[in-house]
Write a protein that holds these residues in place. Sequence first.
Motif, short mmCIF file in Angstrom:
data_model
loop_
_atom_site.label_atom_id
_atom_site.label_comp_id
_atom_site.label_asym_id
_atom_site.label_seq_id
_atom_site.Cartn_x
_atom_site.Cartn_y
_atom_site.Cartn_z
N SER A 282 35.39 43.38 38.86
CA SER A 282 36.28 42.97 37.76
C SER A 282 37.64 43.64 37.88
CB SER A 282 35.65 43.32 36.41
OG SER A 282 34.46 42.60 36.20
N LEU B 101 41.20 41.83 37.91
CA LEU B 101 42.22 42.15 36.89
C LEU B 101 43.54 42.55 37.54
CD1 LEU B 101 40.07 44.14 34.32
CD2 LEU B 101 41.32 42.01 33.86
N ALA C 37 45.25 39.43 38.53
CA ALA C 37 45.77 38.73 37.34
C ALA C 37 47.06 39.39 36.84
CB ALA C 37 44.71 38.73 36.24
N TRP D 289 42.96 33.87 37.06
CA TRP D 289 42.30 35.11 37.45
C TRP D 289 41.65 35.81 36.28
CZ3 TRP D 289 40.67 36.88 41.94
CH2 TRP D 289 41.14 36.26 43.10
N TYR D 290 42.28 35.76 35.12
CA TYR D 290 41.62 36.34 33.94
C TYR D 290 40.32 35.59 33.64
CZ TYR D 290 45.57 39.34 32.67
OH TYR D 290 46.54 40.32 32.66
N VAL E 258 37.54 36.60 36.08
CA VAL E 258 36.93 37.87 35.71
C VAL E 258 35.95 37.68 34.56
CG1 VAL E 258 37.37 40.16 34.76
CG2 VAL E 258 38.85 39.27 36.56
N LEU E 259 36.35 36.90 33.57
CA LEU E 259 35.48 36.68 32.40
C LEU E 259 34.24 35.88 32.75
CD1 LEU E 259 38.20 36.06 29.67
CD2 LEU E 259 36.62 38.00 29.84
N ASN F 133 34.75 41.73 29.08
CA ASN F 133 35.74 42.65 29.61
C ASN F 133 36.98 42.63 28.72
OD1 ASN F 133 38.14 43.48 31.32
ND2 ASN F 133 36.48 43.93 32.74
N GLU G 295 39.88 44.11 28.83
CA GLU G 295 41.19 43.92 29.48
C GLU G 295 41.42 42.47 29.85
OE1 GLU G 295 42.67 46.83 32.38
OE2 GLU G 295 40.77 47.88 32.07
N ALA G 296 40.38 41.81 30.32
CA ALA G 296 40.52 40.40 30.68
C ALA G 296 40.76 39.54 29.44
CB ALA G 296 39.28 39.92 31.43
#
Length: 410
Positions: free
Chosen positions: A340, A344, A347, A362-363, A366-367, A373, A375-376
């Motif tokens: 992740s 991140l 992203a 990209w976010y 990650v999710l 997450n 931050e995402a």
Amino acid sequence: MRAETAFQMGPWRVDPGLNQIIGPEGGVELEPQVMDLLVYLAEANGEVRSRDEIASALWPAASVNDDALSRTVWKLRQVLGDDAKSPRYVQTVSRRGYRLLETIEPVNDAPQTPLRKVGAPVFLAAAVVVMISLVGISVLSRSGAAPRLEPSIQSNDETLALLDRADGFYAQYTRADNEAALRLYERVLAQDPDSAAALAGQANALTQRVIRWGLDGEANRTTLTQALQSGEMQTQRAQAALLRADALAEEATELDPGHARAWRALGLVRAAQSDFDAARRAYDRALVIDPENWGAMINLSELEALTGHPERQAELLARSFEAMSRDYADNPVAIRPWHSAVGLSVARLRADAGEAQQAELWYRRVLALDPLNAEAVTGLAAVLRASGDVAGADALCRELEAAGGGRCAR
């Protein structure tokens, strides 16, 4: 350049005309360049052939660097199940070149044996599993550690167990664990002074000691960039410590030029010495040996940022993310904490470059792997708000908070 006459090399029947060798467990088809190398060394009758002589014979019409030859030697050893430290077939003669140890004898024609294509390592003389611990010099606090096969590194069970334990300590990236790893690598080297894996591990740990905690143990850094900006890396004590690490890493690459981790260790210490061109060459060689080496990609990504190429940084991090995705099934414990974080980083770099669509992609990637997450979620929510989708951004934040994932920065 190749003679077409078949010959016997220990338990192997070598047939250059068919690009194949046949052993007790069946036949293997070699790449033409690998067969050319074997034939060239066989024709030398046990004499040493320099790297330049071999390169001229194998690539007469081209200018090639050492990477191509090192990779070809590594492939030949992989097929033969040979050990670079105590070879039966192909010996590395330090600073001179290579020679074939096994006696060559002519053979009569014999029935052919069905082939097995060379893919994953075959005909290994012994089972080999060496844990590779990656160096943490990227935008991450750690780059991760992935267990991989190093076919040319073989040892006894006790040494392998010590290496595995040392790598495990090293991969925690705390000061105490790093010091424990150093002591364990020293124990391995006491048993096997020519262990390229232990030499590379010790070089990594010594370099990390300087980068992260400083020689007095009072620093608390997570990246090479921070260490270089501190000015501490230029002190006489730090330079002396890095010089020792450099010697260890270089010895590892000389003992086994096909060991990706050794080249990655050399890249780290050269980067810490601010020799960025040499560091890049070392990382590039690690990637020639192992194109899926996501640790080398991450390390190289910070080097690109340090030398003013952030666009290359994003590309290398994206490649490392894809390599980790492919490797995840085999190494979930090693990859999960960092997968992740790499996504991140990509992203954020895309967002900083004004590439809103790529940042959103990209976010979301990650999710898809890490649904809570924070931050995402926060990053994606910011991208959505900037594009006018305030409702979508608020919905993401509410979902995160309802699931106990923390508050979403707004």
